[in-house]
Design a protein around this motif. Structure first.
Motif, PDB file in Angstrom:
ATOM      1  N   HIS A   1     -49.216   1.534 -12.871  1.00 33.10           N
ATOM      2  CA  HIS A   1     -50.473   1.538 -13.630  1.00 33.10           C
ATOM      3  C   HIS A   1     -51.465   0.633 -12.923  1.00 33.10           C
ATOM      4  CE1 HIS A   1     -48.106   3.154 -16.924  1.00 33.10           C
ATOM      5  NE2 HIS A   1     -49.219   3.366 -17.588  1.00 33.10           N
ATOM      6  N   ASP A   2     -52.717   0.920 -13.101  1.00 32.22           N
ATOM      7  CA  ASP A   2     -53.757   0.029 -12.595  1.00 32.22           C
ATOM      8  C   ASP A   2     -54.564  -0.492 -13.771  1.00 32.22           C
ATOM      9  OD1 ASP A   2     -53.270   0.320  -9.796  1.00 32.22           O
ATOM     10  OD2 ASP A   2     -54.051   2.351  -9.960  1.00 32.22           O
ATOM     11  N   PRO A   3     -54.543  -1.823 -14.003  1.00 32.20           N
ATOM     12  CA  PRO A   3     -55.378  -2.355 -15.082  1.00 32.20           C
ATOM     13  C   PRO A   3     -56.847  -2.199 -14.706  1.00 32.20           C
ATOM     14  CG  PRO A   3     -54.436  -4.128 -13.768  1.00 32.20           C
ATOM     15  CD  PRO A   3     -53.832  -2.849 -13.249  1.00 32.20           C
ATOM     16  N   ASN A   4     -57.678  -1.938 -15.721  1.00 33.64           N
ATOM     17  CA  ASN A   4     -59.106  -1.725 -15.452  1.00 33.64           C
ATOM     18  C   ASN A   4     -59.814  -3.082 -15.404  1.00 33.64           C
ATOM     19  OD1 ASN A   4     -58.676   1.092 -15.522  1.00 33.64           O
ATOM     20  ND2 ASN A   4     -58.754   1.065 -17.751  1.00 33.64           N
ATOM     21  N   THR A   5     -59.610  -3.774 -14.275  1.00 33.68           N
ATOM     22  CA  THR A   5     -60.118  -5.150 -14.169  1.00 33.68           C
ATOM     23  C   THR A   5     -60.984  -5.379 -12.933  1.00 33.68           C
ATOM     24  OG1 THR A   5     -58.028  -5.725 -13.090  1.00 33.68           O
ATOM     25  CG2 THR A   5     -58.209  -6.235 -15.424  1.00 33.68           C
TER      26      THR A   5
ATOM     27  N   ARG B   1     -52.717 -11.641 -12.550  1.00 29.88           N
ATOM     28  CA  ARG B   1     -51.502 -11.445 -11.755  1.00 29.88           C
ATOM     29  C   ARG B   1     -51.337  -9.950 -11.554  1.00 29.88           C
ATOM     30  NH1 ARG B   1     -46.438 -14.457 -13.804  1.00 29.88           N
ATOM     31  NH2 ARG B   1     -46.359 -12.776 -15.287  1.00 29.88           N
ATOM     32  N   ASP B   2     -51.288  -9.529 -10.308  1.00 32.98           N
ATOM     33  CA  ASP B   2     -51.241  -8.102  -9.950  1.00 32.98           C
ATOM     34  C   ASP B   2     -52.365  -7.338 -10.641  1.00 32.98           C
ATOM     35  OD1 ASP B   2     -48.964  -8.616  -8.481  1.00 32.98           O
ATOM     36  OD2 ASP B   2     -47.613  -8.123 -10.134  1.00 32.98           O
ATOM     37  N   GLY B   3     -53.503  -7.991 -10.837  1.00 34.76           N
ATOM     38  CA  GLY B   3     -54.651  -7.316 -11.455  1.00 34.76           C
ATOM     39  C   GLY B   3     -54.713  -7.458 -12.964  1.00 34.76           C
ATOM     40  N   TYR B   4     -53.605  -7.790 -13.622  1.00 35.42           N
ATOM     41  CA  TYR B   4     -53.604  -7.947 -15.084  1.00 35.42           C
ATOM     42  C   TYR B   4     -54.153  -9.337 -15.427  1.00 35.42           C
ATOM     43  CZ  TYR B   4     -50.794  -3.730 -15.453  1.00 35.42           C
ATOM     44  OH  TYR B   4     -50.365  -2.433 -15.387  1.00 35.42           O
ATOM     45  N   LEU B   5     -55.086  -9.372 -16.376  1.00 35.33           N
ATOM     46  CA  LEU B   5     -55.720 -10.647 -16.728  1.00 35.33           C
ATOM     47  C   LEU B   5     -54.695 -11.581 -17.358  1.00 35.33           C
ATOM     48  CD1 LEU B   5     -59.119  -9.363 -18.188  1.00 35.33           C
ATOM     49  CD2 LEU B   5     -58.589 -10.126 -15.849  1.00 35.33           C
ATOM     50  N   GLN B   6     -54.744 -12.838 -16.949  1.00 37.89           N
ATOM     51  CA  GLN B   6     -53.816 -13.825 -17.501  1.00 37.89           C
ATOM     52  C   GLN B   6     -54.515 -14.581 -18.617  1.00 37.89           C
ATOM     53  OE1 GLN B   6     -52.747 -15.599 -13.567  1.00 37.89           O
ATOM     54  NE2 GLN B   6     -50.682 -15.421 -14.385  1.00 37.89           N
ATOM     55  N   THR B   7     -53.800 -14.771 -19.701  1.00 37.38           N
ATOM     56  CA  THR B   7     -54.365 -15.489 -20.846  1.00 37.38           C
ATOM     57  C   THR B   7     -53.423 -16.614 -21.258  1.00 37.38           C
ATOM     58  OG1 THR B   7     -53.307 -14.020 -22.441  1.00 37.38           O
ATOM     59  CG2 THR B   7     -55.528 -13.420 -21.747  1.00 37.38           C
ATOM     60  N   GLY B   8     -53.983 -17.585 -21.970  1.00 36.08           N
ATOM     61  CA  GLY B   8     -53.176 -18.663 -22.543  1.00 36.08           C
ATOM     62  C   GLY B   8     -52.829 -19.768 -21.573  1.00 36.08           C
TER      63      GLY B   8
ATOM     64  N   VAL C   1     -54.902  -4.386 -20.655  1.00 39.51           N
ATOM     65  CA  VAL C   1     -55.571  -5.059 -19.543  1.00 39.51           C
ATOM     66  C   VAL C   1     -54.912  -6.409 -19.223  1.00 39.51           C
ATOM     67  CG1 VAL C   1     -57.329  -6.362 -20.855  1.00 39.51           C
ATOM     68  CG2 VAL C   1     -57.886  -5.446 -18.611  1.00 39.51           C
ATOM     69  N   GLN C   2     -54.155  -6.945 -20.182  1.00 39.49           N
ATOM     70  CA  GLN C   2     -53.465  -8.226 -19.917  1.00 39.49           C
ATOM     71  C   GLN C   2     -51.957  -8.103 -20.131  1.00 39.49           C
ATOM     72  OE1 GLN C   2     -52.189  -8.916 -23.697  1.00 39.49           O
ATOM     73  NE2 GLN C   2     -52.339 -10.871 -22.631  1.00 39.49           N
ATOM     74  N   ASP C   3     -51.460  -6.887 -20.316  1.00 42.64           N
ATOM     75  CA  ASP C   3     -50.039  -6.715 -20.615  1.00 42.64           C
ATOM     76  C   ASP C   3     -49.444  -5.644 -19.706  1.00 42.64           C
ATOM     77  OD1 ASP C   3     -47.548  -6.187 -21.696  1.00 42.64           O
ATOM     78  OD2 ASP C   3     -48.357  -5.072 -23.395  1.00 42.64           O
ATOM     79  N   SER C   4     -48.704  -6.080 -18.689  1.00 41.16           N
ATOM     80  CA  SER C   4     -48.124  -5.102 -17.757  1.00 41.16           C
ATOM     81  C   SER C   4     -46.780  -4.594 -18.256  1.00 41.16           C
ATOM     82  CB  SER C   4     -47.942  -5.731 -16.381  1.00 41.16           C
ATOM     83  OG  SER C   4     -47.013  -6.799 -16.472  1.00 41.16           O
ATOM     84  N   LEU C   5     -46.286  -5.174 -19.354  1.00 40.03           N
ATOM     85  CA  LEU C   5     -44.899  -4.918 -19.749  1.00 40.03           C
ATOM     86  C   LEU C   5     -44.757  -3.900 -20.878  1.00 40.03           C
ATOM     87  CD1 LEU C   5     -42.206  -5.885 -18.795  1.00 40.03           C
ATOM     88  CD2 LEU C   5     -42.299  -7.759 -20.442  1.00 40.03           C
ATOM     89  N   TYR C   6     -45.426  -4.142 -22.014  1.00 43.47           N
ATOM     90  CA  TYR C   6     -45.160  -3.319 -23.202  1.00 43.47           C
ATOM     91  C   TYR C   6     -46.034  -2.075 -23.257  1.00 43.47           C
ATOM     92  CZ  TYR C   6     -42.543  -7.422 -24.552  1.00 43.47           C
ATOM     93  OH  TYR C   6     -41.652  -8.453 -24.560  1.00 43.47           O
ATOM     94  N   ARG C   7     -47.329  -2.248 -23.038  1.00 45.82           N
ATOM     95  CA  ARG C   7     -48.275  -1.115 -22.937  1.00 45.82           C
ATOM     96  C   ARG C   7     -48.118  -0.086 -24.043  1.00 45.82           C
ATOM     97  NH1 ARG C   7     -47.333  -1.163 -16.712  1.00 45.82           N
ATOM     98  NH2 ARG C   7     -45.752   0.368 -17.194  1.00 45.82           N
ATOM     99  N   GLN C   8     -48.169  -0.550 -25.284  1.00 47.63           N
ATOM    100  CA  GLN C   8     -48.069   0.341 -26.444  1.00 47.63           C
ATOM    101  C   GLN C   8     -49.305   0.160 -27.320  1.00 47.63           C
ATOM    102  OE1 GLN C   8     -45.248   2.606 -27.081  1.00 47.63           O
ATOM    103  NE2 GLN C   8     -45.342   2.089 -24.922  1.00 47.63           N
TER     104      GLN C   8
END
Ligand code: FAD
Ligand code: NAP
Length: 321
Positions: A243-247, A257-264, A285-292
């Motif tokens: 997947h490509d995050p729209n960032t 990280r790998d294009g996914y926005l880091q938060t917290g 956009v910030q979750d490369s894992l669950y994507r639901q």
């Protein structure tokens, strides 16, 4: 046109609309920029069977219309625009739409989602939603006791194959190289499923055509370097090549990280805040894992609550000066 809002939300998928509902109910009068896919990824699918509380399944487009109605009911405003530039170095933040509208915002919630990569075959596009999918968790159940294939060799492809192996009669995992890049623990589980006959591996092969008829997919054609093409009869094709995050608009200004926005990371008190105070991110956009949809909606809620608290504390600090 120039607007100034307390909360500007980019994206009208589950994350954006949920953030809008929470911000609107907090009387923050959020403005949602719908983007080029109003309603987000779910509008590209048919039945959604895992949105809690909806039995039987709800159509993705219908569900997103309900999100839209819900957000507007509480006073959120939704505009059809696509943000083409951002300036997070100024306060209020300044964002510009594709036709020149300027949005000034005290806080911004980025919910621009991610886009599943496609191989780029015309037949893949033609059968998308009619046998070709990018999400086994979402669509796997439609292929119960049928043969399916998964394309890809990374963690996602192996996870999709393992997930489907509990549903489909047989899963064919097709990978373009002779070895997987997925991690060893997943590969151990994969090989156990191969030994049980639930998964078949097709290495050094590339899908070059999706075959089907009016009712949907019937087979895929595989190209290989060392022999003639093969035809694999399947009714479902799961493309899992990343997947490509729209960032693109936000990096490198925002930590990722790998294009996914880091938060917290910048302030643990705000789990959904990026490294720029006042800029939050939620959903794919910030979750490369669950994507639901449900996890995106959950993080949209969290981002709106964080933004509300941020605005309250900022206002209190200004009042105290
Ligand atoms: P998205 O839904 O991706 O929305 C992103 C939004 O950002 C869009 O509105 C877009 O227009 C907007 N945007 C992008 N760039 C800009 C910009 N520059 N300016 C303004 N706006 C912008 N999940 C499930 O839980 N169940 C399912 O059954 C399911 N089925 C799926 C089927 C398919 C075919 C696909 C592709 C996904 C499916 N998913 C499913 C996953 C789910 O759709 C996503 O996890 C979810 O939509 C992510 O929500 P989001 O709000 O983060 O982003
Ligand atoms: P990925 O690691 O980039 O793997 C993509 C796979 O698709 C690769 O095997 C690649 O082949 C293949 N591919 C790419 N383009 C292709 C094309 N045009 N045609 C055919 N095959 C193609 O992507 P991912 O598997 O989605 O994982 C993304 C990130 O999320 C990774 O960091 C991964 O570790 C992480 N993730 C982790 C977990 C977990 O920890 N459980 C689960 C899912 C994802 P090549 O191998 O030849 O490059």
């Amino acid at each position: 046109m120039t607007r100034h809002v307390k909360v500007l939300i980019l994206g009208s998928g589950p994350a954006g609309y949920t953030a809008a509902i929470y911000a609107a109910r907090a009387n923050l009068h959020p403005l949602v920029i719908a983007g080029d896919v109003p309603g987000g990824q779910l509008t590209t699918t048919t039945d959604v069977e895992n949105w809690p509380g909806t039995v039987p399944a709800v159509l993705g487009g219908v569900l997103m219309e309900e999100f839209d109605r819900h957000a507007r009911t509480f006073g959120a405003e939704v505009v059809q625009d696509v943000i083409v530039s951002v300036d997070f170095g100024r306060r209020p933040f300044v964002l510009t739409g594709e036709f020149g509208a300027v949005y000034r915002a005290d806080t911004v919630i980025l919910c621009t989602g991610a886009t599943a990569r496609s191989i780029g075959l015309p037949s893949e596009a033609a059968f998308r939603g009619r046998g070709v999918s990018g999400c086994a968790t979402c669509d796997g159940f439609f292929y119960k006791d049928q043969e399916c294939c998964v394309i890809g060799g990374g963690n996602t492809a192996v996870e999709e194959a393992l997930f489907l192996s509990n549903i489909a009669s047989r899963v064919h995992l097709v990978h373009r190289r002779d070895r997987f890049r997925a991690e060893p623990a997943l590969l151990d589980r994969l090989h156990a499923r191969v030994a049980e006959g639930r998964v078949a591996l097709h290495l050094s092969r590339e899908m070059d055509e999706v075959l089907g008829d009016d009712r949907g997919v019937t087979a895929v054609r595989l190209r290989r370097a060392d022999g003639p093409p093969e035809t694999l009869p399947v009714s479902g094709v799961f493309v899992a090549i990343g997947h490509d995050p729209n960032t693109a608009l936000f990096v490198p200004a925002l930590a990722h990280r790998d294009g996914y926005l880091q938060t917290g990371l910048a302030d643990p008190a705000y789990p959904m805040m990026t490294n720029v105070p006042g800029v939050f991110a939620a959903g794919d956009v910030q979750d490369s894992l669950y994507r639901q949809a449900v996890t995106s909606a959950g993080s949209g809620c969290m981002a709106a609550l964080d933004a509300r608290r941020f605005l309250e504390l900022t206002a209190a600090a200004v009042a105290a000066e």
